[in-house]
Design an enzyme around this catalytic site. Structure first.
Site, short mmCIF file in Angstrom:
data_model
loop_
_atom_site.label_atom_id
_atom_site.label_comp_id
_atom_site.label_asym_id
_atom_site.label_seq_id
_atom_site.Cartn_x
_atom_site.Cartn_y
_atom_site.Cartn_z
N ASN A 10 0.87 -1.18 0.00
CA ASN A 10 0.00 0.00 0.00
C ASN A 10 0.90 1.23 0.00
OD1 ASN A 10 -1.80 2.05 0.55
ND2 ASN A 10 -2.30 1.36 2.63
N TRP A 11 0.99 1.86 -1.15
CA TRP A 11 1.93 2.99 -1.27
C TRP A 11 1.38 4.27 -0.63
CZ3 TRP A 11 4.57 2.89 -6.83
CH2 TRP A 11 5.50 1.85 -6.85
N LYS A 12 0.11 4.25 -0.24
CA LYS A 12 -0.52 5.43 0.37
C LYS A 12 -0.29 6.65 -0.54
CE LYS A 12 -0.15 3.21 4.81
NZ LYS A 12 -0.02 3.32 6.26
N HIS A 93 -9.62 1.46 5.20
CA HIS A 93 -8.34 1.67 5.88
C HIS A 93 -8.53 2.69 7.01
CE1 HIS A 93 -4.18 2.70 6.66
NE2 HIS A 93 -3.84 1.61 6.00
N GLU A 95 -6.75 5.02 7.97
CA GLU A 95 -6.41 6.40 7.60
C GLU A 95 -7.57 7.06 6.86
OE1 GLU A 95 -2.64 5.58 5.73
OE2 GLU A 95 -1.77 5.14 7.69
N GLU A 164 -5.45 -4.62 10.83
CA GLU A 164 -4.38 -3.65 11.07
C GLU A 164 -4.68 -2.86 12.34
OE1 GLU A 164 -2.42 -2.53 7.03
OE2 GLU A 164 -4.16 -1.26 7.32
N GLY A 170 2.57 2.27 10.76
CA GLY A 170 3.56 3.33 10.56
C GLY A 170 4.34 3.71 11.81
N SER A 210 3.38 -2.10 10.44
CA SER A 210 4.82 -2.20 10.66
C SER A 210 5.40 -3.56 10.29
CB SER A 210 5.18 -1.81 12.10
OG SER A 210 4.83 -0.46 12.34
N GLY A 231 2.75 -1.11 4.31
CA GLY A 231 2.82 0.31 3.93
C GLY A 231 4.26 0.71 3.66
N GLY A 232 4.90 1.30 4.66
CA GLY A 232 6.23 1.87 4.51
C GLY A 232 7.24 0.96 3.81
P1 PGA Z 1 2.82 0.29 7.66
O1 PGA Z 1 1.34 0.52 7.06
O2 PGA Z 1 3.32 -1.01 7.07
O3 PGA Z 1 3.61 1.48 7.19
O4 PGA Z 1 2.66 0.21 9.14
C1 PGA Z 1 0.45 -0.54 6.89
C2 PGA Z 1 -0.87 -0.04 6.34
O5 PGA Z 1 -1.35 1.02 6.78
O6 PGA Z 1 -1.45 -0.66 5.43
#
Ligand code: PGA
Length: 253
Positions: A10-12, A93, A95, A164, A170, A210, A231-232
């Site tokens: 997930n590149w956000k 998600h 976010e 999640e 993150g 994470s 994500g990251g």
């Molecule tokens: P993260 O994000 O791996 O940077 O913690 C995961 C996500 O929000 O899908």
């Protein structure tokens, strides 16, 4: 773990065309192995470009609007992302829930729109630290899923769930293995009660929060963890492929 684990990046809100070589590198590595299903969800602006660059990996979106079309300035419909080459969409998600006020009813409406447009969905759920500390994490997460499931017509392979915990996203702090295992077990039971035994075997339940090459192996080895939403660590081919390889090795073990 599922027969074929699913690792989704997930590149956000990250990435311009300068990131396309990372997508190509991920795709080339995915072509050399078929044991793990690999996918990327870049921002809307890159869906078509990534789709054109890759051969093996799936490409998805990070959100869609519930309406088919209309006067919704700035929004993107499920049909539009499918037209751009997306095969799936991440919905619910945290976010989006936090930053855009998305509630369970809106997430459910988006699920209906996405499935109607022929997309697969990666449905996110997860509790805040406050909810976890109050001992109501399971009740909260299963509640989110019950709302969402009301709009899932055909579970099976079209539905992927991503657990999640919000406090693990993150932050560099993934959830404890026991907590992940317990939550994934509870989610699997809910899928079974809602859609039956066959669906419970087909629906993949990913962990997110994470995940990195250093902790992927132990997380992916848990019984009801069928992959990861990353994500990251998905922003560079090197770290993302480290997670993909952890899934392959675990599969071989
Ligand atoms: P993260 O994000 O791996 O940077 O913690 C995961 C996500 O929000 O899908």
């Amino acid at each position: 773990m599922a027969e074929r684990p699913f690792i989704v990046g997930n590149w956000k809100m990250n990435g311009t065309r300068a990131m396309l070589p990372e997508a190509r590198a991920i795709d080339r590595a995915a072509q050399r192995q078929m044991k793990v299903e690999v996918a990327l969800a870049p921002p809307f602006t890159l869906i078509h470009a990534v789709h054109r660059e890759v051969e093996q990996i799936g490409v998805g979106a990070q959100d869609c609007h519930p309406a088919k079309d209309g006067a919704y300035t700035g929004d993107i419909s499920a049909a539009m992302i499918a037209d751009a080459g997306a095969k799936f969409v991440i919905l619910g998600h945290s976010e989006r829930r936090e930053g855009h006020g998305e509630d369970d009813a809106l997430v459910a409406a988006k699920i209906e729109a996405a499935l109607g447009a022929g997309l697969r969905i990666v449905l996110c759920c997860g509790e805040s630290l406050e909810t976890r500390d109050s001992g109501r994490a399971e009740e909260f997460v299963l509640g989110q899923l019950r709302h969402a499931f009301a709009k899932v017509v055909d579970a099976g392979e079209r539905l992927t769930i991503a657990y999640e915990p919000i406090w693990a996203i993150g932050t560099g702090r993934s959830a404890g293995l026991e907590d992940i295992a317990a939550m994934h077990g509870a989610i699997r039971r809910l899928v079974k009660d809602s859609f039956g035994t066959q669906a419970a075997a087909q629906v993949r339940i990913l962990y997110g929060g994470s995940v990195k090459p250093e902790n992927a192996r132990e997380i992916l080895a848990l019984a009801d963890v069928d992959g990861a939403l990353v994500g990251g660590a998905s922003l560079s081919a090197e770290s993302f492929l480290g997670i993909v390889h952890a899934a392959i090795d675990d599969d071989a073990a």
